[in-house]
Design an enzyme around this catalytic site. Structure first.
Site, PDB file in Angstrom:
ATOM      1  N   LYS A 148       0.903  -1.397  -0.046  1.00 48.48           N
ATOM      2  CA  LYS A 148       0.170  -0.044  -0.010  1.00 48.48           C
ATOM      3  C   LYS A 148       0.923   1.285   0.047  1.00 48.48           C
ATOM      4  CE  LYS A 148      -4.083  -2.127   2.268  1.00 48.48           C
ATOM      5  NZ  LYS A 148      -5.065  -1.926   3.132  1.00 48.48           N
TER       6      LYS A 148
ATOM      7  N   TYR B  39     -12.356  -1.949  -3.896  1.00 47.96           N
ATOM      8  CA  TYR B  39     -12.984  -2.118  -2.173  1.00 47.96           C
ATOM      9  C   TYR B  39     -14.442  -1.909  -2.157  1.00 47.96           C
ATOM     10  CZ  TYR B  39      -8.331  -2.467   0.269  1.00 47.96           C
ATOM     11  OH  TYR B  39      -7.086  -2.799   0.878  1.00 47.96           O
TER      12      TYR B  39
ATOM     13  N   GLU C 268      -9.390 -10.758  -7.905  1.00 47.38           N
ATOM     14  CA  GLU C 268      -8.590  -9.817  -7.577  1.00 47.38           C
ATOM     15  C   GLU C 268      -7.225  -9.780  -8.516  1.00 47.38           C
ATOM     16  OE1 GLU C 268      -9.863  -9.131  -3.022  1.00 47.38           O
ATOM     17  OE2 GLU C 268      -7.519  -9.633  -3.488  1.00 47.38           O
TER      18      GLU C 268
ATOM     19  N   HIS D  55      -2.384  -5.265   1.570  1.00 41.84           N
ATOM     20  CA  HIS D  55      -3.498  -6.101   1.261  1.00 41.84           C
ATOM     21  C   HIS D  55      -3.215  -7.312   1.040  1.00 41.84           C
ATOM     22  CE1 HIS D  55      -7.168  -7.340  -0.486  1.00 41.84           C
ATOM     23  NE2 HIS D  55      -6.683  -7.698  -1.439  1.00 41.84           N
TER      24      HIS D  55
ATOM     25  N   ASN E 221      -2.197   0.470   6.807  1.00 45.76           N
ATOM     26  CA  ASN E 221      -1.538  -0.848   7.255  1.00 45.76           C
ATOM     27  C   ASN E 221      -0.604  -1.701   6.420  1.00 45.76           C
ATOM     28  OD1 ASN E 221      -3.577  -1.742   5.697  1.00 45.76           O
ATOM     29  ND2 ASN E 221      -4.725  -2.668   7.173  1.00 45.76           N
TER      30      ASN E 221
HETATM   31  P1  ATP Z   1      -7.060  -5.878   3.232  1.00 42.02           P
HETATM   32  O1  ATP Z   1      -8.440  -6.194   2.724  1.00 42.02           O
HETATM   33  O2  ATP Z   1      -6.659  -4.443   2.737  1.00 42.02           O
HETATM   34  O3  ATP Z   1      -6.339  -6.935   3.156  1.00 42.02           O
HETATM   35  P2  ATP Z   1      -8.229  -6.651   5.832  1.00 42.02           P
HETATM   36  O4  ATP Z   1      -8.842  -7.842   4.882  1.00 42.02           O
HETATM   37  O5  ATP Z   1      -7.406  -7.127   7.024  1.00 42.02           O
HETATM   38  O6  ATP Z   1      -7.391  -5.834   4.836  1.00 42.02           O
HETATM   39  P3  ATP Z   1     -10.869  -5.309   5.586  1.00 42.02           P
HETATM   40  O7  ATP Z   1     -11.806  -5.366   6.783  1.00 42.02           O
HETATM   41  O8  ATP Z   1     -11.038  -5.995   4.356  1.00 42.02           O
HETATM   42  O9  ATP Z   1      -9.315  -5.713   6.312  1.00 42.02           O
HETATM   43  O10 ATP Z   1     -10.708  -3.787   5.385  1.00 42.02           O
HETATM   44  C1  ATP Z   1     -10.107  -3.175   4.286  1.00 42.02           C
HETATM   45  C2  ATP Z   1      -9.004  -1.969   4.651  1.00 42.02           C
HETATM   46  O11 ATP Z   1      -9.830  -0.984   5.065  1.00 42.02           O
HETATM   47  C3  ATP Z   1      -8.023  -2.365   5.844  1.00 42.02           C
HETATM   48  O12 ATP Z   1      -6.885  -2.968   5.368  1.00 42.02           O
HETATM   49  C4  ATP Z   1      -7.620  -1.016   6.127  1.00 42.02           C
HETATM   50  O13 ATP Z   1      -6.934  -0.524   5.299  1.00 42.02           O
HETATM   51  C5  ATP Z   1      -9.082  -0.338   6.056  1.00 42.02           C
HETATM   52  N1  ATP Z   1      -9.917  -0.383   7.094  1.00 42.02           N
HETATM   53  C6  ATP Z   1     -10.608  -1.420   7.594  1.00 42.02           C
HETATM   54  N2  ATP Z   1     -11.066  -1.031   8.981  1.00 42.02           N
HETATM   55  C7  ATP Z   1     -10.754   0.415   9.087  1.00 42.02           C
HETATM   56  C8  ATP Z   1     -11.163   1.111  10.048  1.00 42.02           C
HETATM   57  N3  ATP Z   1     -11.965   0.992  11.158  1.00 42.02           N
HETATM   58  N4  ATP Z   1     -10.809   2.474   9.966  1.00 42.02           N
HETATM   59  C9  ATP Z   1      -9.964   2.911   8.842  1.00 42.02           C
HETATM   60  N5  ATP Z   1      -9.563   2.105   7.890  1.00 42.02           N
HETATM   61  C10 ATP Z   1     -10.093   0.552   7.919  1.00 42.02           C
HETATM   62 MG    MG Z   2      -9.944  -7.730   3.374  1.00 40.71          MG
END
Ligand code: ATP
Ligand code: MG
Length: 140
Positions: free
Chosen positions: A11, A51, A128, A117, A114
């Site tokens: 990211k 997303y 994807e 992804h 974070n």
């Molecule tokens: P990713 O899909 O990016 O691999 P993930 O599966 O761990 O991450 P998801 O729940 O799919 O988490 O959320 C997608 C992304 O949205 C997260 O990686 C983060 O960047 C962002 N995100 C998730 N929850 C929050 C939140 N509460 N506040 C801000 N950003 C968030």
């Molecule tokens: Mg996710």
């Protein structure tokens, strides 16, 4: 289990801090092989579609703005049990909750920024991968 594939994004927080090598090293040390990789600038439309499952969440607009705030590195990773293996080395979504030694614990800045992804199922991995790569761009 036979080797299979997952999809990864390094990211913008990680590309900005010059951590693409550090992230990739951790993926490789976890037993994943990079079989496709390119550095791209995502468009807002691409990020919104990618997303799209989170469209109704309160963080959606901030997440899209973050994902287009700089270049990302999209990758196809191959290895045994690739989806779960990648999720394990990534760590929890919120780096504060991630296990020591995971990418997010060691490198991530915040729950939003974070660093990585990773696909959460084989089905989503296939979708994807196809979103970003032509079959001939993947060389195992
Ligand atoms: P990713 O899909 O990016 O691999 P993930 O599966 O761990 O991450 P998801 O729940 O799919 O988490 O959320 C997608 C992304 O949205 C997260 O990686 C983060 O960047 C962002 N995100 C998730 N929850 C929050 C939140 N509460 N506040 C801000 N950003 C968030
Ligand atoms: Mg996710």
């Amino acid at each position: 289990m036979a080797a299979n594939r997952t999809f990864s994004i390094i990211k913008p927080d990680a590309t900005r801090r010059n951590l693409t090598g550090a992230v990739t090293k951790m993926l490789e040390e976890a037993g994943l092989r990079v079989v496709a990789s390119k550095r791209i600038q995502m468009s807002r439309e691409q990020a919104e579609e990618f997303y799209g499952v989170h469209r109704e969440r309160p963080f959606f607009n901030d997440l899209v703005t973050f994902m287009i705030s700089g270049p990302v590195v999209v990758q196809v990773l191959e290895g045994e049990n690739a989806v779960q293996r990648n999720r394990d080395i990534m760590g929890a979504t919120n780096p504060a909750n991630a296990e020591p030694g995971t990418i997010r614990k060691e490198l991530a800045e915040s729950i939003e920024a974070n660093s990585v992804h990773g696909s959460d199922s084989d089905e989503n991995a296939a979708t994807e991968i196809a979103f970003f790569f032509k079959p001939e761009e993947i060389v195992g």
